[in-house]
Write a protein that holds these residues in place. Structure first.
Motif, PDB file in Angstrom:
ATOM      1  N   PHE A  36       0.818  -1.201   0.000  1.00 11.42           N
ATOM      2  CA  PHE A  36       0.000   0.000   0.000  1.00 11.42           C
ATOM      3  C   PHE A  36       0.859   1.262   0.000  1.00 11.42           C
ATOM      4  O   PHE A  36       0.373   2.361  -0.135  1.00 11.42           O
ATOM      5  N   GLU A  37       2.158   1.092   0.188  1.00  9.12           N
ATOM      6  CA  GLU A  37       3.072   2.222   0.154  1.00  9.12           C
ATOM      7  C   GLU A  37       3.433   2.600  -1.284  1.00  9.12           C
ATOM      8  O   GLU A  37       3.843   3.712  -1.556  1.00  9.12           O
ATOM      9  N   TYR A  38       3.297   1.655  -2.190  1.00  8.99           N
ATOM     10  CA  TYR A  38       3.695   1.861  -3.581  1.00  8.99           C
ATOM     11  C   TYR A  38       2.514   1.601  -4.496  1.00  8.99           C
ATOM     12  O   TYR A  38       2.274   0.487  -4.911  1.00  8.99           O
ATOM     13  N   TRP A  39       1.782   2.622  -4.817  1.00 10.67           N
ATOM     14  CA  TRP A  39       0.611   2.498  -5.677  1.00 10.67           C
ATOM     15  C   TRP A  39       1.095   2.467  -7.112  1.00 10.67           C
ATOM     16  O   TRP A  39       1.701   3.407  -7.586  1.00 10.67           O
ATOM     17  N   ILE A  40       0.832   1.371  -7.789  1.00 10.37           N
ATOM     18  CA  ILE A  40       1.298   1.208  -9.160  1.00 10.37           C
ATOM     19  C   ILE A  40       0.116   1.271 -10.122  1.00 10.37           C
ATOM     20  O   ILE A  40      -1.036   1.200  -9.709  1.00 10.37           O
ATOM     21  N   SER A  41       0.410   1.386 -11.400  1.00 11.97           N
ATOM     22  CA  SER A  41      -0.629   1.294 -12.427  1.00 11.97           C
ATOM     23  C   SER A  41      -0.835  -0.183 -12.742  1.00 11.97           C
ATOM     24  O   SER A  41       0.130  -0.939 -12.872  1.00 11.97           O
ATOM     25  N   HIS A  42      -2.087  -0.569 -12.844  1.00 17.35           N
ATOM     26  CA  HIS A  42      -2.394  -1.976 -13.120  1.00 17.35           C
ATOM     27  C   HIS A  42      -3.622  -2.045 -14.010  1.00 17.35           C
ATOM     28  O   HIS A  42      -4.540  -1.246 -13.865  1.00 17.35           O
ATOM     29  N   LYS A  43      -3.640  -3.009 -14.915  1.00 19.31           N
ATOM     30  CA  LYS A  43      -4.763  -3.141 -15.851  1.00 19.31           C
ATOM     31  C   LYS A  43      -6.059  -3.559 -15.156  1.00 19.31           C
ATOM     32  O   LYS A  43      -7.140  -3.204 -15.602  1.00 19.31           O
ATOM     33  N   ASN A  44      -5.942  -4.295 -14.076  1.00 14.50           N
ATOM     34  CA  ASN A  44      -7.119  -4.804 -13.393  1.00 14.50           C
ATOM     35  C   ASN A  44      -7.772  -3.683 -12.572  1.00 14.50           C
ATOM     36  O   ASN A  44      -7.174  -3.162 -11.630  1.00 14.50           O
ATOM     37  N   PRO A  45      -9.024  -3.316 -12.885  1.00 15.92           N
ATOM     38  CA  PRO A  45      -9.685  -2.227 -12.145  1.00 15.92           C
ATOM     39  C   PRO A  45      -9.921  -2.574 -10.675  1.00 15.92           C
ATOM     40  O   PRO A  45     -10.075  -1.682  -9.846  1.00 15.92           O
ATOM     41  N   GLU A  46      -9.917  -3.847 -10.327  1.00 18.09           N
ATOM     42  CA  GLU A  46     -10.100  -4.246  -8.933  1.00 18.09           C
ATOM     43  C   GLU A  46      -8.922  -3.780  -8.064  1.00 18.09           C
ATOM     44  O   GLU A  46      -9.094  -3.513  -6.885  1.00 18.09           O
ATOM     45  N   TYR A  47      -7.740  -3.684  -8.661  1.00 19.18           N
ATOM     46  CA  TYR A  47      -6.566  -3.196  -7.922  1.00 19.18           C
ATOM     47  C   TYR A  47      -6.803  -1.757  -7.468  1.00 19.18           C
ATOM     48  O   TYR A  47      -6.621  -1.435  -6.289  1.00 19.18           O
TER      49      TYR A  47
END
Length: 133
Positions: A36-47
């Protein structure tokens, strides 16, 4: 995010000593492996939904509850008994800290985000050992 979910068939498939519990935890003060310290871009909208949900839960003080509503006196007594069996000392002092301080703190605003607790590594040291994804 604040609830504990048991597998629906876990109670039917196993004895009470073998019940599986699914939990998620986070250490908001962690400096290493905290996802939760490193918010990344991810294809899955659930992330994104999960990350926004966690942040909203942390920021929403209306949902903050006392630690004793999560970790009850009965749970503390059971933990204390197990610690005694392991030969851990200073349990009377620990019980004083529990009774007169920690159990009545608010879980998010007075415990998880408490900088004094973060400095002492009361939460982050166990988290560093157990949180690597």
């Amino acid at each position: 995010m604040a609830s504990l979910d048991l597998e629906s068939d876990a109670l039917d498939a196993t004895s009470m000593d073998e019940v599986a519990i699914n939990v998620a935890s986070w250490n908001i003060a962690a400096v290493y492996n905290n996802p939760f310290e490193y918010w990344i871009s991810h294809k899955n909208p659930e992330y994104d939904r999960m990350m926004i949900g966690v942040q909203n839960f942390i920021d929403n003080r209306e949902k903050d509850i006392k630690i004793c509503e999560i970790f009850t006196d009965e749970m503390f007594a059971e933990l204390r008994t197990e610690m005694m069996k392991q030969g851990i000392g200073f349990l009377d002092e620990l019980e004083q800290c529990w009774t007169h301080d920690y159990k009545n703190r608010m879980a998010i605003s007075e415990f998880l985000t408490d900088k004094a607790i973060g400095i002492k590594r009361l939460i982050s040291m166990p988290d560093r050992i157990t949180n690597t994804i």
